[in-house]
Write a protein that holds these residues in place. Structure first.
Motif, PDB file in Angstrom:
ATOM      1  N   ARG A 102      10.573  34.544 -14.867  1.00  0.00           N
ATOM      2  CA  ARG A 102      10.103  34.844 -16.213  1.00  0.00           C
ATOM      3  C   ARG A 102       8.586  34.673 -16.311  1.00  0.00           C
ATOM      4  O   ARG A 102       7.883  35.535 -16.829  1.00  0.00           O
ATOM      5  CB  ARG A 102      10.789  33.941 -17.243  1.00  0.00           C
ATOM      6  N   SER A 103       8.083  33.540 -15.813  1.00  0.00           N
ATOM      7  CA  SER A 103       6.644  33.284 -15.886  1.00  0.00           C
ATOM      8  C   SER A 103       6.247  32.256 -14.840  1.00  0.00           C
ATOM      9  O   SER A 103       7.095  31.552 -14.272  1.00  0.00           O
ATOM     10  CB  SER A 103       6.244  32.804 -17.286  1.00  0.00           C
ATOM     11  N   LEU A 104       4.923  32.165 -14.618  1.00  0.00           N
ATOM     12  CA  LEU A 104       4.348  31.213 -13.674  1.00  0.00           C
ATOM     13  C   LEU A 104       3.198  30.477 -14.341  1.00  0.00           C
ATOM     14  O   LEU A 104       2.392  31.084 -15.053  1.00  0.00           O
ATOM     15  CB  LEU A 104       3.818  31.937 -12.428  1.00  0.00           C
ATOM     16  N   ARG A 105       3.112  29.176 -14.092  1.00  0.00           N
ATOM     17  CA  ARG A 105       1.992  28.363 -14.551  1.00  0.00           C
ATOM     18  C   ARG A 105       1.415  27.616 -13.348  1.00  0.00           C
ATOM     19  O   ARG A 105       2.013  27.594 -12.275  1.00  0.00           O
ATOM     20  CB  ARG A 105       2.445  27.372 -15.628  1.00  0.00           C
ATOM     21  N   ARG A 106       0.260  26.989 -13.545  1.00  0.00           N
ATOM     22  CA  ARG A 106      -0.372  26.287 -12.432  1.00  0.00           C
ATOM     23  C   ARG A 106      -1.070  25.031 -12.927  1.00  0.00           C
ATOM     24  O   ARG A 106      -1.524  24.954 -14.073  1.00  0.00           O
ATOM     25  CB  ARG A 106      -1.373  27.201 -11.725  1.00  0.00           C
ATOM     26  N   ALA A 107      -1.184  24.052 -12.027  1.00  0.00           N
ATOM     27  CA  ALA A 107      -1.869  22.793 -12.336  1.00  0.00           C
ATOM     28  C   ALA A 107      -2.401  22.192 -11.051  1.00  0.00           C
ATOM     29  O   ALA A 107      -1.845  22.399  -9.960  1.00  0.00           O
ATOM     30  CB  ALA A 107      -0.914  21.811 -13.021  1.00  0.00           C
TER      31      ALA A 107
ATOM     32  N   ALA B 146      10.135  23.181 -11.120  1.00  0.00           N
ATOM     33  CA  ALA B 146      10.963  23.955 -12.046  1.00  0.00           C
ATOM     34  C   ALA B 146      10.562  23.627 -13.474  1.00  0.00           C
ATOM     35  O   ALA B 146      10.592  22.466 -13.892  1.00  0.00           O
ATOM     36  CB  ALA B 146      12.441  23.636 -11.822  1.00  0.00           C
ATOM     37  N   MET B 147      10.189  24.640 -14.246  1.00  0.00           N
ATOM     38  CA  MET B 147       9.791  24.414 -15.625  1.00  0.00           C
ATOM     39  C   MET B 147      10.947  23.904 -16.478  1.00  0.00           C
ATOM     40  O   MET B 147      10.740  23.314 -17.535  1.00  0.00           O
ATOM     41  CB  MET B 147       9.234  25.706 -16.225  1.00  0.00           C
ATOM     42  N   SER B 148      12.170  24.104 -16.023  1.00  0.00           N
ATOM     43  CA  SER B 148      13.338  23.647 -16.779  1.00  0.00           C
ATOM     44  C   SER B 148      13.625  22.167 -16.608  1.00  0.00           C
ATOM     45  O   SER B 148      14.478  21.612 -17.312  1.00  0.00           O
ATOM     46  CB  SER B 148      14.578  24.447 -16.349  1.00  0.00           C
ATOM     47  N   ASP B 149      12.908  21.513 -15.694  1.00  0.00           N
ATOM     48  CA  ASP B 149      13.150  20.091 -15.429  1.00  0.00           C
ATOM     49  C   ASP B 149      12.484  19.256 -16.515  1.00  0.00           C
ATOM     50  O   ASP B 149      11.270  19.048 -16.501  1.00  0.00           O
ATOM     51  CB  ASP B 149      12.601  19.709 -14.054  1.00  0.00           C
ATOM     52  N   GLU B 150      13.276  18.738 -17.447  1.00  0.00           N
ATOM     53  CA  GLU B 150      12.729  17.995 -18.588  1.00  0.00           C
ATOM     54  C   GLU B 150      12.240  16.609 -18.214  1.00  0.00           C
ATOM     55  O   GLU B 150      11.593  15.939 -19.013  1.00  0.00           O
ATOM     56  CB  GLU B 150      13.777  17.882 -19.692  1.00  0.00           C
TER      57      GLU B 150
ATOM     58  N   LEU C 208       7.537  27.176 -12.006  1.00  0.00           N
ATOM     59  CA  LEU C 208       8.421  28.335 -11.951  1.00  0.00           C
ATOM     60  C   LEU C 208       9.361  28.337 -13.149  1.00  0.00           C
ATOM     61  O   LEU C 208      10.186  27.436 -13.301  1.00  0.00           O
ATOM     62  CB  LEU C 208       9.249  28.312 -10.662  1.00  0.00           C
ATOM     63  N   ASP C 209       9.224  29.343 -13.996  1.00  0.00           N
ATOM     64  CA  ASP C 209      10.134  29.533 -15.120  1.00  0.00           C
ATOM     65  C   ASP C 209      11.045  30.689 -14.764  1.00  0.00           C
ATOM     66  O   ASP C 209      10.585  31.835 -14.598  1.00  0.00           O
ATOM     67  CB  ASP C 209       9.336  29.839 -16.393  1.00  0.00           C
ATOM     68  N   VAL C 210      12.343  30.410 -14.606  1.00  0.00           N
ATOM     69  CA  VAL C 210      13.283  31.425 -14.134  1.00  0.00           C
ATOM     70  C   VAL C 210      14.339  31.711 -15.195  1.00  0.00           C
ATOM     71  O   VAL C 210      14.588  30.893 -16.082  1.00  0.00           O
ATOM     72  CB  VAL C 210      13.963  30.982 -12.824  1.00  0.00           C
ATOM     73  N   TYR C 211      14.938  32.882 -15.090  1.00  0.00           N
ATOM     74  CA  TYR C 211      15.975  33.279 -16.037  1.00  0.00           C
ATOM     75  C   TYR C 211      17.309  32.592 -15.745  1.00  0.00           C
ATOM     76  O   TYR C 211      18.086  32.320 -16.659  1.00  0.00           O
ATOM     77  CB  TYR C 211      16.169  34.797 -16.015  1.00  0.00           C
ATOM     78  N   ASP C 212      17.578  32.333 -14.482  1.00  0.00           N
ATOM     79  CA  ASP C 212      18.820  31.642 -14.135  1.00  0.00           C
ATOM     80  C   ASP C 212      18.630  30.949 -12.801  1.00  0.00           C
ATOM     81  O   ASP C 212      17.660  31.211 -12.082  1.00  0.00           O
ATOM     82  CB  ASP C 212      20.003  32.619 -14.081  1.00  0.00           C
ATOM     83  N   THR C 213      19.540  30.069 -12.487  1.00  0.00           N
ATOM     84  CA  THR C 213      19.447  29.272 -11.254  1.00  0.00           C
ATOM     85  C   THR C 213      20.623  29.545 -10.321  1.00  0.00           C
ATOM     86  O   THR C 213      21.070  28.658  -9.600  1.00  0.00           O
ATOM     87  CB  THR C 213      19.381  27.773 -11.589  1.00  0.00           C
ATOM     88  N   SER C 214      21.126  30.757 -10.344  1.00  0.00           N
ATOM     89  CA  SER C 214      22.194  31.136  -9.426  1.00  0.00           C
ATOM     90  C   SER C 214      21.670  31.100  -7.994  1.00  0.00           C
ATOM     91  O   SER C 214      20.456  31.200  -7.758  1.00  0.00           O
ATOM     92  CB  SER C 214      22.706  32.527  -9.755  1.00  0.00           C
ATOM     93  N   PRO C 215      22.552  30.973  -7.005  1.00  0.00           N
ATOM     94  CA  PRO C 215      22.087  30.959  -5.611  1.00  0.00           C
ATOM     95  C   PRO C 215      21.269  32.184  -5.237  1.00  0.00           C
ATOM     96  O   PRO C 215      20.287  32.079  -4.484  1.00  0.00           O
ATOM     97  CB  PRO C 215      23.401  30.883  -4.817  1.00  0.00           C
TER      98      PRO C 215
END
Length: 266
Positions: A166-171, A220-224, A186-193
């Motif tokens: 979906r998108s990419l960020r950097r730091a 992973a951007m989804s990692d809270e 890494l912002d992804v739409y799903d985490t399927s294999p």
């Protein structure tokens, strides 16, 4: 207590005595002792219930607005603390896995002179997941100052071809111990294999444009619970965005992101 139990407690307590403000190497050694199944036992103080019972509840203390569960490091320290309620002896890894998802840290020997040592929940997450797999905090994070347009261009091109992205960020990440590195969020739409494999291949195809000697990692951007992902969500706009093609913004540097102030901890 058995001889092995005495040895385990002695290792943690020896490392604990070495920790002083600014001694991050000693603090890291304490984390390693807690993470070692052979040495990492702690005596968790129970506010309610008995060890192993469904209603067992760890104690709670708040320092600088952050929550911690108090514990002691041996039967001798338990006696010295004057704790008269129940307790539970657990491994440091098990305690870390229980506490960090609720953003609770672990406070060692709060009764001791000086108030003991606090381990923030982000470091418990490192203990639970493997100290060598996550950078040592507090972290200094900022917008990358290094100019590598070829890498970013190739990465964005490959991301556009990878429909899972979906998108990419950097730091730019500077750990307390260890070398600084470039992190790609890494912002992804799903985490399927299938998607995971596609994203991994995208990174492998892109890192060929990274200058020699520059470490690059992904998050992973989804990692809270990840402090780098937390900072990226709060401060960094995508340099690649499939849906809006947002222009990059320069976030301001932040010190110690996700960690409490050093007073009262280590």
């Amino acid at each position: 207590m058995s001889a092995s139990g005495t040895a385990a407690a002695g290792t943690v307590e020896h490392m604990l005595r070495q920790v002083t403000p600014g001694r991050f190497d000693a603090y890291e050694a304490l984390l390693q002792a807690l993470a070692d199944p052979g040495t990492g036992q702690v005596w968790m103080l129970l506010w309610h219930g008995q060890a192993g019972s469904p209603d067992a509840q760890y104690g709670n203390m708040e320092v600088d607005g952050f929550s911690y569960a108090p514990c002691v490091t041996s039967a001798q320290e338990l006696s010295a603390s004057g704790w008269s309620r129940a307790y539970e002896v657990v491994g440091g890894v098990d305690a870390a896995r229980t506490l960090y998802p609720d953003h609770y840290g672990l406070w060692l020997n709060p009764h001791a002179p000086g108030g003991g040592v606090g381990v923030p929940w982000l470091d418990l997450r490192r203990i639970a997941g493997g100290l060598d797999r996550q950078p040592a905090g507090p972290l200094r994070l900022s917008d990358p100052a290094i100019e590598i347009p070829q890498f970013y261009a190739l990465l964005a091109q490959n991301a556009h071809r990878t429909t899972a992205i979906r998108s990419l960020r950097r730091a730019w990440v500077q750990p307390t111990l260890g070398a600084p590195y470039l992190a790609i969020g890494l912002d992804v739409y799903d985490t399927s294999p299938v998607s995971v494999d596609a994203v991994r291949a995208m990174m492998q195809q892109s890192v060929v444009a990274v200058p020699d000697g520059l470490p690059v990692s992904t998050v992973a951007m989804s990692d809270e619970h990840d402090p780098v992902a937390m900072w990226l969500r709060a401060n960094a706009r995508p340099f690649y965005d499939r849906e809006s093609h947002a222009a990059p913004a320069a976030p301001s540097p932040a010190a110690g992101y996700g960690y409490p102030p050093p007073h009262g901890t280590y």
